[in-house]
Structure formats: structure tokens, C-alpha cells
Design an enzyme around this catalytic site. Structure first.
Site, PDB file in Angstrom:
ATOM      1  NE  ARG A 166      11.180   2.588 -17.175  1.00 51.86           N
ATOM      2  CZ  ARG A 166      12.259   3.022 -17.813  1.00 51.86           C
ATOM      3  NH1 ARG A 166      12.416   2.732 -19.092  1.00 51.86           N
ATOM      4  NH2 ARG A 166      13.170   3.743 -17.183  1.00 51.86           N
ATOM      5  NE  ARG A 246       8.790   1.874 -32.770  1.00 52.00           N
ATOM      6  CZ  ARG A 246       8.061   2.477 -31.839  1.00 52.00           C
ATOM      7  NH1 ARG A 246       6.908   1.920 -31.462  1.00 52.00           N
ATOM      8  NH2 ARG A 246       8.448   3.593 -31.286  1.00 52.00           N
ATOM      9  CD  GLU A 275       2.455   1.585 -37.280  1.00 56.26           C
ATOM     10  OE1 GLU A 275       2.245   2.778 -36.995  1.00 56.26           O
ATOM     11  OE2 GLU A 275       2.677   0.729 -36.419  1.00 56.26           O
ATOM     12  CG  HIS A 293       0.948   2.926 -33.364  1.00 53.12           C
ATOM     13  ND1 HIS A 293       2.087   2.752 -34.104  1.00 53.12           N
ATOM     14  CD2 HIS A 293       1.365   3.048 -32.072  1.00 53.12           C
ATOM     15  CE1 HIS A 293       3.153   2.779 -33.311  1.00 53.12           C
ATOM     16  NE2 HIS A 293       2.723   2.957 -32.065  1.00 53.12           N
TER      17      HIS A 293
END
Length: 326
Positions: A166, A246, A275, A293
């Protein structure tokens, strides 16, 4: 995966603060809703308490429901982890299933917002926007001249999408229809698309043929360090790497080496391997754009994500099939 029939009483734990509209919707579904006010990921003790003390938990990125956490709670009260986010590699789904715990996510709601960030990173990296903004803020800008901060013109270039799901398709549409770019992609299977795109057989070949490599694959063991030194070596000196998937999809050490050696034109990152830790070597470089992010950081998007998670909870409470099982 979950017991049939409506659930009489439901205690829900939301592991991070969410928009008021989402919390109110949850209160219309569950008998008791507790919102954790801390913004950091759950600790080991909290992870176990989530499984032990609540019927349903609404976790999110960073809440590491590993196999060890499930093993530590032999008879969990929790029967549903209604994840807030499309990515769920922080949850061991097989271990959850073995304990009779369903897992859902929020696909669709994040697509356009994440694709927008990808294109923004492409532009920022290619046109050196972060570097220029730092120059202006520092007071070191000497004024315009014809050869100042020359970057890469994005229109008409070739983009390589790694993962044509998507989000990958939404990025490709923006690149093709918005910037007249040629689209190439690698994916496990060919896609029926509403825009022209060529499927390339392997990632190394793709990297050598495009001006932008955009990572849009799910996280997990199969994609860990998918983009490493071999891919970076195949990219041209003018090419830019963009990662909105990611953090551990990219080998951060290999990327730092490629950027320090000016082996590639630049990079734009919204996610990182550990992170919120971002290596000093990466932060020191001018040829990389670093975002915290921001992929879905728009109020209406976060509301949509939350309401989708609540819809999964609603279905569970009614003993119905949940809309977004993983």
C-alpha cells in the site's frame, strides 16, 4: 484466536496517550479504560502486567511483546493486543497465538501520511534542504549565488521502490504523477498497478539503475539489514536512499560509511535501528536528513489509526470477527 460470544466485562489498557476522540471511543466500547500517561515504551514489568491484568491491551511501536514476555505469564488474562500502527514486528505473533491472544493492526490509515513523508525526504535530501536550513539558522548564509548548494533535480528522475505494498504504491503514484518520474520496483510478486512501473528481478540491480532507492517494506527478520553495503555499493554517486519503513531494514553502520565516503548522494531517514538512539556519526553528517519518526504524525491520521484499533476492540467485545487480524 478468541472466545466466541460477546465479552461481558472488558478492562482495556492504552499504553500511550492518544487523542481524546480515540479514548472517548474506547470508553464507549469497554467497561474500564486506563490510559498510561508515560510516552516511553513499556518496561518488562509493565509488559507482563499488560498480559496479566487486562482483557485487552492497545500497544504501539516499542512495546516489545517478545516470546520471553509471553512465557513469563503462564495464564494471561489478556486475549487481544489491538496494535496502534500498521507495523507489528515488536509483537511475537506466534507466541501470542500460542497463548490464545489475538493481534490486530491499523493498515490503510497510515498509507498517505507515510507516503507524503517519503516524498518530503526525497526532496529534502536531493535539494539539501536540511543543510540549507541549518546554514540560515546559524547566520552563516552569505547570500544567493549561482553555484551555491547545488543538489539533484528530482523531476523526471527514476525511483526504485523496495516493497510495492500500500505505502510503496502510494509513494510511486506521487513520484510518477507528481514529478514525472520513472518507477521501478522489487517485490516478492508482480503487482497490477494503475501507473506504469517496471519490476526488477533483484535489489542490487534496482539500486544500480535508479536515482532514489525508497525502502517501504515491513519490519522483521526477513527484512533485517535488507539494505546493506552491497546495495549501497551498487547505488550511483548521485543516488539517494530513503527509509520510511523500519530502522533495521537499513544497516546503519554501512550507511554511515557510504555517506562519510560520499559514495552515494545522500539519505533521508525517518526511522532508525535503535530508536530513539541516533549515532553521533550519523548526526554529524550534512548529507543526511534526519526526522524523528514523523511518518504518521498528523492529528487526523493518529485519530484514524486509533479509531481503527478501537474497531478491532469493538468486534472482539461483540464476539465478532475482527477487521484487521495479523
Amino acid at each position: 484466536m478468541f472466545r466466541p460470544g460477546a465479552v461481558a466485562l472488558t478492562r482495556l489498557w492504552i499504553t500511550r496517550p492518544l487523542p481524546d476522540e480515540v479514548v472517548e471511543a474506547a470508553r464507549q466500547v469497554c467497561d474500564e479504560v486506563i490510559v498510561r500517561e508515560e510516552t516511553l515504551p513499556l518496561t518488562d514489568g509493565e509488559l507482563q502486567a499488560a498480559l496479566r491484568d487486562y482483557d485487552v491491551v492497545l500497544p504501539t511501536l516499542g512495546d516489545q511483546f517478545s516470546a520471553a514476555v509471553f512465557d513469563a505469564v503462564p495464564d494471561p488474562r489478556c486475549k487481544l493486543l489491538a496494535n496502534f500502527g500498521v507495523g507489528y514486528n515488536h509483537i511475537d505473533v506466534a507466541a501470542a497465538s500460542a497463548k490464545g491472544i489475538a493481534v490486530t493492526n491499523t493498515p490503510g490509515a497510515v498509507t498517505d501520511a507515510t507516503a507524503d513523508i517519503a516524498v518530503m525526504l526525497m526532496l529534502m535530501s536531493a535539494r539539501r534542504a536540511g543543510e540549507g536550513e541549518r546554514m540560515v539558522r546559524s547566520g552563516d548564509w552569505p547570500g544567493w549565488h549561482p553555484t551555491q548548494m547545488l543538489g539533484l533535480h528530482m523531476s523526471g528522475k527514476r525511483v526504485g521502490i523496495v516493497g510495492m505494498g500500500r505505502i510503496g504504491q502510494a509513494i510511486a503514484r506521487r513520484c510518477h504523477f507528481g514529478f514525472g518520474m520513472e518507477v521501478a520496483y522489487v517485490n516478492r510478486s508482480a503487482k497490477e498497478l494503475d501507473f506504469p512501473a517496471s519490476r526488477v528481478g533483484d535489489l542490487i540491480t534496482l539500486a544500480g539503475e535508479v536515482d532514489f532507492v525508497v525502502a517501504a517494506v515491513p519490519g522483521g527478520a526477513e527484512t533485517h539489514h535488507l539494505i546493506g553495503a552491497d546495495v549501497l555499493n551498487a547505488m550511483g554517486a548521485q543516488a539517494h536512499l530513503i527509509n520510511i519503513s523500519r530502522g533495521d531494514v537499513v544497516d546503519e553502520a554501512a550507511l554511515i560509511a557510504a555517506l562519510e565516503g560520499k559514495q552515494i548522494g545522500g539519505a533521508g531517514l525517518d526511522v532508525y535501528e535503535r530508536e530513539p538512539e541516533v549515532p553521533e556519526a550519523l548526526r554529524a553528517l550534512e548529507n543526511v536528513t534526519l526526522l524523528p519518526h514523523l511518518g504518521t504524525a498528523a492529528l487526523e491520521v493518529r485519530v484514524d489509526m486509533g479509531l481503527m484499533a478501537v474497531d478491532n476492540v469493538r468486534a472482539y467485545c461483540a464476539g465478532q470477527a475482527m477487521p484487521n487480524p495479523v
